[in-house]
Design a protein around this motif. Structure first.
Motif, PDB file in Angstrom:
ATOM      1  N   ASN A 133     -19.366 -42.206 -27.466  1.00  0.00           N
ATOM      2  CA  ASN A 133     -20.759 -42.311 -27.027  1.00  0.00           C
ATOM      3  C   ASN A 133     -21.704 -41.632 -28.007  1.00  0.00           C
ATOM      4  N   LEU A 134     -21.295 -40.505 -28.554  1.00  0.00           N
ATOM      5  CA  LEU A 134     -22.140 -39.794 -29.505  1.00  0.00           C
ATOM      6  C   LEU A 134     -22.224 -40.539 -30.840  1.00  0.00           C
ATOM      7  N   LEU A 135     -21.098 -41.106 -31.274  1.00  0.00           N
ATOM      8  CA  LEU A 135     -21.054 -41.819 -32.555  1.00  0.00           C
ATOM      9  C   LEU A 135     -21.758 -43.166 -32.503  1.00  0.00           C
ATOM     10  N   PHE A 136     -22.200 -43.566 -31.330  1.00  0.00           N
ATOM     11  CA  PHE A 136     -22.874 -44.858 -31.160  1.00  0.00           C
ATOM     12  C   PHE A 136     -24.075 -44.992 -32.097  1.00  0.00           C
ATOM     13  N   VAL A 137     -24.797 -43.892 -32.325  1.00  0.00           N
ATOM     14  CA  VAL A 137     -26.003 -43.940 -33.162  1.00  0.00           C
ATOM     15  C   VAL A 137     -25.731 -43.509 -34.603  1.00  0.00           C
ATOM     16  N   ASN A 138     -24.601 -42.857 -34.821  1.00  0.00           N
ATOM     17  CA  ASN A 138     -24.288 -42.352 -36.162  1.00  0.00           C
ATOM     18  C   ASN A 138     -22.773 -42.341 -36.351  1.00  0.00           C
ATOM     19  N   PRO A 139     -22.189 -43.493 -36.673  1.00  0.00           N
ATOM     20  CA  PRO A 139     -20.727 -43.614 -36.763  1.00  0.00           C
ATOM     21  C   PRO A 139     -20.086 -42.691 -37.792  1.00  0.00           C
ATOM     22  N   ASP A 140     -20.861 -42.211 -38.775  1.00  0.00           N
ATOM     23  CA  ASP A 140     -20.297 -41.387 -39.849  1.00  0.00           C
ATOM     24  C   ASP A 140     -20.398 -39.883 -39.577  1.00  0.00           C
ATOM     25  N   ALA A 141     -20.922 -39.519 -38.422  1.00  0.00           N
ATOM     26  CA  ALA A 141     -21.098 -38.095 -38.115  1.00  0.00           C
ATOM     27  C   ALA A 141     -19.746 -37.390 -38.012  1.00  0.00           C
ATOM     28  N   SER A 142     -19.686 -36.177 -38.548  1.00  0.00           N
ATOM     29  CA  SER A 142     -18.456 -35.380 -38.483  1.00  0.00           C
ATOM     30  C   SER A 142     -18.374 -34.671 -37.133  1.00  0.00           C
ATOM     31  N   ASP A 143     -17.202 -34.120 -36.835  1.00  0.00           N
ATOM     32  CA  ASP A 143     -17.035 -33.382 -35.580  1.00  0.00           C
ATOM     33  C   ASP A 143     -17.955 -32.167 -35.534  1.00  0.00           C
ATOM     34  N   ASN A 144     -18.155 -31.541 -36.688  1.00  0.00           N
ATOM     35  CA  ASN A 144     -19.055 -30.382 -36.738  1.00  0.00           C
ATOM     36  C   ASN A 144     -20.477 -30.783 -36.346  1.00  0.00           C
ATOM     37  N   LEU A 173     -21.256 -33.291 -34.465  1.00  0.00           N
ATOM     38  CA  LEU A 173     -21.240 -33.605 -33.033  1.00  0.00           C
ATOM     39  C   LEU A 173     -21.405 -32.326 -32.209  1.00  0.00           C
ATOM     40  N   TRP A 174     -20.657 -31.304 -32.579  1.00  0.00           N
ATOM     41  CA  TRP A 174     -20.737 -30.048 -31.825  1.00  0.00           C
ATOM     42  C   TRP A 174     -22.103 -29.375 -31.987  1.00  0.00           C
ATOM     43  N   GLU A 175     -22.693 -29.500 -33.169  1.00  0.00           N
ATOM     44  CA  GLU A 175     -24.019 -28.927 -33.390  1.00  0.00           C
ATOM     45  C   GLU A 175     -25.049 -29.598 -32.481  1.00  0.00           C
ATOM     46  N   ALA A 176     -24.964 -30.929 -32.382  1.00  0.00           N
ATOM     47  CA  ALA A 176     -25.883 -31.668 -31.507  1.00  0.00           C
ATOM     48  C   ALA A 176     -25.653 -31.298 -30.048  1.00  0.00           C
ATOM     49  N   ALA A 185     -25.003 -28.916 -24.188  1.00  0.00           N
ATOM     50  CA  ALA A 185     -23.916 -29.701 -23.586  1.00  0.00           C
ATOM     51  C   ALA A 185     -22.542 -29.250 -24.064  1.00  0.00           C
ATOM     52  N   ALA A 186     -22.509 -28.368 -25.072  1.00  0.00           N
ATOM     53  CA  ALA A 186     -21.225 -27.978 -25.655  1.00  0.00           C
ATOM     54  C   ALA A 186     -20.313 -27.284 -24.642  1.00  0.00           C
ATOM     55  N   ASP A 187     -20.882 -26.426 -23.791  1.00  0.00           N
ATOM     56  CA  ASP A 187     -20.057 -25.646 -22.856  1.00  0.00           C
ATOM     57  C   ASP A 187     -19.285 -26.549 -21.901  1.00  0.00           C
TER      58      ASP A 187
END
Length: 585
Positions: A435-446, A448-451, A457-459
């Motif tokens: 769901n998160l990669l839907f707008v940015n397929p190349d985003a790294s896990d780092n 994702l966690w920053e966002a 929402a991280a907790d």
């Protein structure tokens, strides 16, 4: 019917397979047509003359003709199935692309259940017509024409009976077809209505239960279900009338052939030299008569396919012919990055022919500015924001981004630079990561966690057993309203937009979490133009400017403290929401 014929253009890609299938069908039908002639030879030259060799020879020929006819029929059927499924695949894909070319204005015309019926059920109806109806029409026509020609070659006198009866069958066929087609169209509309109620209640099942509306919704469903039942019953009655009529005509025809042909066969046996027919010829003619009448019964079945397919084709073309209300002009402006300046110049907008949702609105927003928009329900807050990414176009005035009219931009480049988080937080069935990669397929896990951290929402994601790989249901089933909103915000942050619009997306968050989310977004995206729409003071109070809207117009504007001094609408909202919370001001 014309719409159905037009849809055959989707078969062009498969015309090779289709033509070969028709050729095989033609050969198969010819092999079927020669069998009565073989039977006549077996009776007249084999049985009558007591020639066992002739019986075995032509009897074996009948068996071989039947076997080859069946094998060729199978090949023809396979190619038709391949062509029909290919056509359905292409048509369904075309409709899906068409729907995604629609603006919000186009989508307002069609309900979700209705679109689903057209893309799935109506396309399947067309596919079944090509797969079975098309096959039956061609085979029936070849069989009828071939049988009539062979009947005339066998006995012109008996064939004249068929020449009288066949037009009457055609009249019955056409009359009932005329009656059935508009009823089929009504049936598809009733199915739309039924599917809409079903879709709405399945999507809102929890709401129905929460407000104890089960009986009312069941009643609503039963009304639509009964409407569909009644129209289906009417069609069934018309179709049940067709088959007995055709069957009766067929039986009467067979009886006439047997009686007249039998009399002539007896005369030929009793009085030598009197013109007549042999028993084998009578049997041959009777078989050809059955071959001519049976396809007419098949055409009666095809009538069902044709009527349904014609109705579905009209509905499909209604979708295909719908022109997108929002289009981009030739030579549209394409920018990799927007500066973020926004200007509304006497912008006015209405939904359809209703009252103005936004009326003569003018305002300039500078790049990187944080704007809050607040006001009562129906004030035009969301409607105003919809004009920025061109979900809708203004009726009057204009909307400018970086000095260019939004209508001059390429839709893809415009919307790629704008992240719009709608009021309803839409999540897809799949993992949180997907769901998160839907707008940015190349985003790294780092990333994702920053966002997720910025969206607070991280907790709760870390508490999940599989964290980012945790599977969530359709529309975020399994998550709370606040969790869905925070994931939607995190997804928007990941797109790294030049303009970010948050449309009442913190409504399910508590004040502390809401403040942390907004402060985090401001800190992460300092150069991004941010517009926060809300009915909550807490969501907009830290904005550079706050716009107070009512009746589609800007009634007040200023900072939080400035608006409190005005003692207008904003002050009233503040008193209602916050006055009892000491120290908030």
């Amino acid at each position: 019917m014309l719409s159905l014929i037009k849809l055959f253009r989707f078969l062009n890609k498969y015309k090779g397979s289709l033509i070969f299938s028709i050729c095989l069908l033609f050969v198969s039908t010819l092999l079927t047509l020669v069998q009565p002639r073989m039977v006549q030879i077996v009776v007249d030259e084999g049985i009558k003359q007591k020639e066992m060799a002739t019986i075995l020879l032509w009897g074996g020929g009948i068996v071989l003709a039947a076997i080859f006819s069946s094998l060729i029929n199978f090949g023809s059927g396979y190619l038709l199935i391949k062509s029909s499924h290919g056509m359905a695949y292409d048509l369904r894909g075309t409709l899906f692309k068409k729907v995604f070319s629609f603006s919000f204005q186009n989508l307002d015309k069609f309900r979700t259940g209705e679109l689903m019926v057209r893309i799935n059920s109506d396309v399947n109806t067309i596919m079944m017509f090509v797969r079975m109806g098309f096959f039956m029409i061609i085979q029936s026509l070849v069989m009828i024409i071939g049988s009539l020609l062979l009947m005339y070659s066998s006995d012109p006198g008996l064939a004249s009976i068929m020449a009288v009866i066949m037009p009457s069958v055609l009249v019955v066929f056409l009359v009932i077809a005329t009656l059935v087609r508009p009823v089929f169209l009504k049936m598809r509309k009733k199915l739309d209505e039924l599917n809409n109620v079903l879709q709405e209640n399945l999507a809102g099942a929890s709401l129905v239960k929460a407000f104890v509306q089960k009986k009312q919704e069941i009643k609503k469903f039963n009304v639509k279900n009964k409407g569909f039942y009644e129209i289906s019953l009417k069609i069934g009655t018309l179709m049940s009338l067709l088959f007995p009529l055709l069957f009766l005509i067929g039986q009467v025809t067979m009886a006439l052939v047997v009686m007249i042909g039998g009399q002539r066969a007896i005369n030929a046996l009793l009085v030598p030299g009197v013109p007549g027919i042999t028993v084998g010829q009578l049997l041959e003619f009777n078989n050809y008569a059955m071959m001519a009448m049976f396809p007419i019964l098949m055409l009666g079945m095809v009538l069902n396919f044709v009527s349904m397919a014609a109705a579905s084709a009209e509905r499909i073309f209604e979708l295909l012919n719908e022109q997108p209300a929002i289009t981009e002009k030739a030579g549209a402006v394409r920018k990799e990055k927007l500066n973020g300046d926004i200007a509304f110049v006497n912008a006015s907008f209405r939904y359809g022919h209703g009252e103005m949702a936004v009326s003569d609105f003018s305002m300039e927003i500078k790049s990187g500015e944080k704007i809050g928009i607040i006001g009562p329900t129906g004030a035009g807050k969301s409607s105003l924001a919809y004009l920025i990414p061109r979900f809708y176009d203004v009726n009057y005035g204009s909307v400018l981004i970086d000095g260019e009219n939004v209508r001059d931009y390429s839709l893809s480049s415009l919307r790629r630079s704008i992240a719009y988080v709608l009021q309803e937080s839409t999540l897809f069935a799949g993992t949180i990561k997907e769901n998160l990669l839907f707008v940015n397929p190349d985003a790294s896990d780092n990333e994702l966690w920053e966002a997720l951290n910025l969206a607070q929402a991280a907790d709760f994601v870390k508490e999940k057993e599989n964290q980012l790989e945790e599977v969530i249901g359709e529309k975020g089933v399994g998550l709370s309203g606040g969790q869905r909103q925070r994931l939607a915000i995190a997804r928007a942050i990941l797109s790294n937009p030049d303009i970010l619009i948050l449309d009442d997306v913190t409504s399910s968050l508590d004040l502390e979490t809401e403040s942390k989310v907004i402060d985090g977004i401001y800190e992460k995206l300092p150069d991004c133009t941010i517009i926060i729409i809300s009915q909550k003071i807490n969501a907009v109070r830290s904005a550079d400017r706050i716009i107070v809207m009512k009746d589609g117009k800007c009634q007040e504007k200023g900072t939080h403290q400035e608006l409190l001094k005005i003692k207008g609408i904003y002050k009233e909202i503040f008193n209602t929401q916050v006055a009892q919370d000491q120290g908030v001001a």
